[in-house]
Design an enzyme around this catalytic site. Sequence first.
Site: not given
Ligand code: NAD
Length: 317
Positions: A82, A191, A266
Amino acid sequence: MSTENTSATNKDDNNATKPNIAFIGLGNMGAPMAENLLKAGYALCVYDLSEAATQRLQQAGARVADNPKDATSDAQVVISMLPAGKHVHAVYLGENGSNGLLTELPKGTLVIDSSTIAAADATTVADAATKLGIDFLDAPVSGGTGGAIAGSLTFIVGGSDAAFAKAEPILAVMGKNIFHAGDQGAGQVAKICNNMLLGILMAGTAEAINLGVKNGLDPKVLSDIMLQSSGRNWTLEVYNPYPQVMENVPSSNGYQGGFMSKLMQKDLNLAMQTAQDTNVDTPMGAKAAELYEAHAVENGDKDFSSIMGRHDSSVLS
Ligand code: NAD
């Protein structure tokens, strides 16, 4: 009220038991991670607020649920990916702190939260889970969307030895390196320590290259010199921030793809929050956080190596 988790599991090719998995949060990271679990033969039920996100997984073979409770009704393992701490709280603890998913899960369920959130938020959810007899692991990842697609993420896990042992074969489907950092919350701490250092290194490397270029040096020549000298670091090795010094990196592709500046911002803010909460001095991290906060206003969607543009805006166009 929780009951003991006794629901059915499926078997893999070696007849080993594979738990049913509920996957919540199917964004840029969660969707490919869930797809890799499906490819490995895990029975998956998925939930996301976005219908487009769930459709993609339905096409890949997952069952789609209407809400988190439905998604976990037959699951021994729950994985979430999330955006931030408030979403993790909302899903597991509920809007009022006591009507979330945790109260619906049978005892013995394993919950793996791979979102990047504050360690304090992770331990709040972990404590609530422990009181209900649920195993909770914080398991944030490093490796970005490329790693999620390739199944080569690094998982940095906090939680008990027993829960870690149960999670390891599942995490191994989605990642290549799986570290047990310590108790609950330790995954998130490790992390943000790593990403704070990465932010400092990237901002410092961009600054050094800019100093050289403004004094007549070729950025590639300077990068090669630093790479073989004591300034060597990961950004110079595989992720040079100056355009065309390296092939196949975001800086040579208009800073598209990679790890967005707003996500670095973030993570630096989470590091600063942890430092403040625990009264630890992090002046270099604070400076990197300040630089990325200003940079992300206009360049939040660009890769974090675009911090190079702070010194030379022409590289951004
Ligand atoms: P994203 O915004 O693409 O995806 C998040 C998903 O969660 C969305 O599809 C959204 O609809 C869903 N969501 C939000 N609230 C919800 C709820 N209450 N119930 C169900 N679904 C819900 O984000 P992301 O890029 O996939 O990143 C996810 C996590 O991973 C974050 O914490 C981010 O910091 C971490 N992260 C991201 C990356 C990257 O490169 N994108 C790398 C490492 C870590």
